[in-house]
Design a protein around this motif. Structure first.
Motif, PDB file in Angstrom:
ATOM      1  N   TYR A  56     -20.535  10.183 -11.799  1.00 56.25           N
ATOM      2  CA  TYR A  56     -19.616  10.113 -12.998  1.00 56.25           C
ATOM      3  C   TYR A  56     -19.996   9.842 -14.574  1.00 56.25           C
ATOM      4  N   LEU A  57     -19.183  10.748 -15.544  1.00 58.13           N
ATOM      5  CA  LEU A  57     -19.711  10.109 -16.698  1.00 58.13           C
ATOM      6  C   LEU A  57     -18.306   9.943 -17.277  1.00 58.13           C
ATOM      7  N   SER A  58     -18.397   9.079 -17.558  1.00 55.38           N
ATOM      8  CA  SER A  58     -17.562   7.420 -18.653  1.00 55.38           C
ATOM      9  C   SER A  58     -18.518   7.130 -19.778  1.00 55.38           C
ATOM     10  N   ASP A  59     -17.274   6.294 -20.326  1.00 61.06           N
ATOM     11  CA  ASP A  59     -17.771   6.109 -21.720  1.00 61.06           C
ATOM     12  C   ASP A  59     -17.992   4.419 -21.268  1.00 61.06           C
ATOM     13  N   LEU A  60     -19.187   3.486 -21.611  1.00 54.40           N
ATOM     14  CA  LEU A  60     -19.228   2.252 -21.968  1.00 54.40           C
ATOM     15  C   LEU A  60     -18.598   2.203 -23.448  1.00 54.40           C
ATOM     16  N   PHE A  80     -22.874  -5.444 -19.837  1.00 58.08           N
ATOM     17  CA  PHE A  80     -22.624  -5.002 -18.323  1.00 58.08           C
ATOM     18  C   PHE A  80     -23.443  -5.696 -17.904  1.00 58.08           C
ATOM     19  N   ALA A  81     -23.937  -4.873 -16.334  1.00 62.50           N
ATOM     20  CA  ALA A  81     -24.425  -6.373 -15.311  1.00 62.50           C
ATOM     21  C   ALA A  81     -24.938  -5.658 -14.346  1.00 62.50           C
ATOM     22  N   PRO A  82     -25.910  -5.913 -13.170  1.00 65.92           N
ATOM     23  CA  PRO A  82     -26.160  -5.215 -12.231  1.00 65.92           C
ATOM     24  C   PRO A  82     -25.146  -5.314 -10.633  1.00 65.92           C
ATOM     25  N   GLY A  83     -25.030  -5.064 -10.126  1.00 65.64           N
ATOM     26  CA  GLY A  83     -23.479  -4.757  -9.119  1.00 65.64           C
ATOM     27  C   GLY A  83     -24.441  -5.382  -7.761  1.00 65.64           C
ATOM     28  N   SER A 117     -27.806  -3.987  -6.742  1.00 64.47           N
ATOM     29  CA  SER A 117     -28.992  -3.844  -7.853  1.00 64.47           C
ATOM     30  C   SER A 117     -29.462  -5.152  -8.168  1.00 64.47           C
ATOM     31  N   LEU A 118     -31.138  -5.110  -8.492  1.00 65.52           N
ATOM     32  CA  LEU A 118     -31.696  -5.829  -9.035  1.00 65.52           C
ATOM     33  C   LEU A 118     -31.431  -5.717 -10.182  1.00 65.52           C
ATOM     34  N   GLU A 119     -31.759  -5.335 -11.290  1.00 63.24           N
ATOM     35  CA  GLU A 119     -31.177  -5.350 -12.830  1.00 63.24           C
ATOM     36  C   GLU A 119     -30.869  -3.539 -12.995  1.00 63.24           C
ATOM     37  N   CYS A 120     -30.567  -3.926 -14.171  1.00 66.32           N
ATOM     38  CA  CYS A 120     -29.940  -2.884 -15.369  1.00 66.32           C
ATOM     39  C   CYS A 120     -30.122  -2.896 -16.943  1.00 66.32           C
ATOM     40  N   ARG A 121     -30.555  -1.591 -17.069  1.00 64.46           N
ATOM     41  CA  ARG A 121     -30.634  -1.910 -18.734  1.00 64.46           C
ATOM     42  C   ARG A 121     -30.144  -0.912 -19.616  1.00 64.46           C
ATOM     43  N   LEU A 122     -30.116  -0.166 -20.144  1.00 60.15           N
ATOM     44  CA  LEU A 122     -30.075   0.545 -21.159  1.00 60.15           C
ATOM     45  C   LEU A 122     -31.441   1.161 -21.786  1.00 60.15           C
TER      46      LEU A 122
END
Length: 80
Positions: A18-22, A27-30, A33-38
């Motif tokens: 899905y598309l959504s707005d930040l 924000f953080a990984p769930g 996930s080990l990591e998340c970045r933009l």
């Protein structure tokens, strides 16, 4: 907005994206996930993306962003 529906028949799965707005820069990984970045499009480490469904969805996103028309995409992902 429903953005991609990807059938993955060899895994008996269907992936929905899905598309959504930040709404916040926080924000953080769930738990899965080990990591998340933009990333900017040109900085995405394409060869490090674990799942082809993510790669396909990102490519759809950048293609749609260039045209200014976001639509729902549906594909069937075949075994490589």
């Amino acid at each position: 907005m429903l953005f991609t529906v990807i059938d993955v028949p060899f895994a008996d799965q269907i992936h929905f994206f899905y598309l959504s707005d930040l709404n916040s820069p926080d924000f953080a990984p769930g738990p899965e996930s080990l990591e998340c970045r933009l990333f900017k499009e040109e900085d995405i480490p394409w060869d490090q993306i674990a799942f082809p469904t993510i790669t396909r969805t990102l490519r759809f996103f950048f293609d749609d962003r260039r045209t200014g028309l976001f639509r729902t995409h549906h594909i069937i992902l075949r075994k490589p």
